[in-house]
Enzyme design. Structure first.
Site, PDB file in Angstrom:
ATOM      1  N   THR A  10      35.348  -5.223  24.533  1.00 48.26           N
ATOM      2  CA  THR A  10      34.190  -5.747  23.812  1.00 48.26           C
ATOM      3  C   THR A  10      32.907  -5.481  24.583  1.00 48.26           C
ATOM      4  OG1 THR A  10      35.478  -7.478  22.690  1.00 48.26           O
ATOM      5  CG2 THR A  10      33.106  -7.840  22.915  1.00 48.26           C
ATOM      6  N   GLY A  55      39.934  -6.745  22.913  1.00 46.37           N
ATOM      7  CA  GLY A  55      40.077  -7.285  24.249  1.00 46.37           C
ATOM      8  C   GLY A  55      38.724  -7.593  24.868  1.00 46.37           C
ATOM      9  N   CYS A  56      38.752  -8.285  25.995  1.00 49.58           N
ATOM     10  CA  CYS A  56      37.507  -8.727  26.632  1.00 49.58           C
ATOM     11  C   CYS A  56      36.734  -7.555  27.232  1.00 49.58           C
ATOM     12  CB  CYS A  56      37.800  -9.800  27.672  1.00 49.58           C
ATOM     13  SG  CYS A  56      39.089  -9.385  28.874  1.00 49.58           S
ATOM     14  N   TYR A  57      37.356  -6.785  28.102  1.00 50.06           N
ATOM     15  CA  TYR A  57      36.680  -5.608  28.652  1.00 50.06           C
ATOM     16  C   TYR A  57      36.227  -4.646  27.543  1.00 50.06           C
ATOM     17  CZ  TYR A  57      37.959  -6.522  33.604  1.00 50.06           C
ATOM     18  OH  TYR A  57      38.083  -7.034  34.870  1.00 50.06           O
TER      19      TYR A  57
END
Length: 348
Positions: free
Chosen positions: A152, A148-150
């Site tokens: 990462t 996921g973005c957060y």
């Protein structure tokens, strides 16, 4: 050429995959699916892709998908669980951008995502697609769960400290803010311009579904016998389109000089093409990574005290999703890891 299919191509991550793969010299998108947009030209929905993509959205038929070398799933959570197994049975490689196969603990996944998991065995087999940690496993994987973005941005900021066991793992604090595209391409009142512009707010402060993924990933890099990482994670919504800024705090176990701290990060990421450790005293900016697969980091020790500060920025749609997925594809097919991902950020 690697033949690529994209399942769920009408969202922002699907669009970003198309944008990046349009200039990839060793990959060609041959199919893109959307039940709601079946028969619509991709360029009619996304004018930015005129002269770059001549495809038409189609329904996800297994035979057509199985004619490709790799299938990207850019779908909401839950969708890949039913469609991935028959592809794997036919030997097709799959990169899933959703959360379906990121967590090994199925009860935890079901609690945070509010539904029964449809393919629990595959969640145990999937390789977590954070190249800076799992590069060797990704190379031989058939199913990759793209982070996921957060998670990462946050993991890359804390990994050097936890690997070296120089911070207390139980008191980690992450305050992170994302642009509105992180919520997906959907019509919600809280995301429209009049509601989101000139505003800054936290959300899900009591618990966000990315939290177990963050803690799982951090615990994997800790030395044997260390207490598992425990994170207080507060996400925020920024009045901008794309980008994540994570402010990460940890308590040092002992004394570390500023020079030692800087060297720890520089040595950990020296050979990583997509992690840029900035000079001492720097403050990374989201605009410096817009549209790129880069994570830019800065580490410092404010006032020389025991609280260590890491700042991490990524583009949530790129390193936080689609560009990292392509980085995984490059690794899986033995290509140069940076192929198709070399462009600098767009400024202003």
């Amino acid at each position: 050429m690697i033949k690529v299919a994209i399942v769920g191509g009408t969202g922002y991550t699907g669009l970003e995959l198309l944008r990046l793969l349009a200039i990839h010299p060793q990959a060609e998108v041959t199919a893109i699916t959307s039940r709601s947009r079946k028969g619509t030209r991709v360029a009619a929905l996304f004018p930015s892709l005129r002269r770059h993509c001549e495809l038409v959205f189609c329904e996800p038929h297994i035979d057509q998908l199985a004619d490709c070398d790799v299938v990207f799933f850019a779908t909401p959570h839950g969708a890949a669980q039913a469609q991935v197994p028959p592809l794997l049975e036919r030997g097709i490689r799959v990169i899933d951008l959703s959360a379906d196969f990121r967590l090994r603990d199925i009860p935890t996944w079901e609690r945070w995502y509010g539904q029964a998991h449809g393919a629990p065995a595959l969640a145990q087999e999937a390789v977590y697609g954070l190249p800076e940690v799992n590069r060797a496993e990704i190379a031989g994987a058939q199913l990759v769960a793209c982070p996921g973005c957060y998670p990462t941005a946050i993991q890359l900021g804390w990994i050097p400290l936890l690997e070296a066991d120089v911070v207390e793992p139980e008191g980690l604090i992450a305050s992170a803010a994302s642009g509105a595209s992180g919520a997906g391409r959907q019509g919600k009142t809280g995301l429209i311009l009049a509601e989101n512009s000139d505003n800054f707010r936290a959300y899900c402060a009591s618990g966000h579904r990315h939290l177990p993924e963050i803690e799982q990933g951090l615990s994997r890099v800790q030395p044997p016998g260390a207490n598992p990482a425990q994170v207080t994670f507060v996400p925020h919504l920024l009045p901008m389109v794309r980008g994540i800024h994570a402010t990460l705090l940890a308590q040092a176990k002992g004394h570390l000089s500023a020079a030692e701290l800087q060297a720890l990060f520089e040595n950990r990421y020296r050979d990583e093409p997509f992690v840029d450790v900035l000079p001492p005293g720097s403050h990374p900016e989201t605009r410096s990574v817009r549209g790129t697969n880069l994570c830019r980091l800065s580490v410092m020790q404010p006032q020389g005290r025991s609280t260590l500060l890491v700042m991490s920025v990524i583009d949530n749609l790129a390193k936080g999703a689609s560009a990292q997925a392509i980085q995984n594809m490059n690794i899986m097919f033995g290509l140069s890891e940076t192929l198709g991902l070399e462009s600098p950020a767009v400024l202003p």
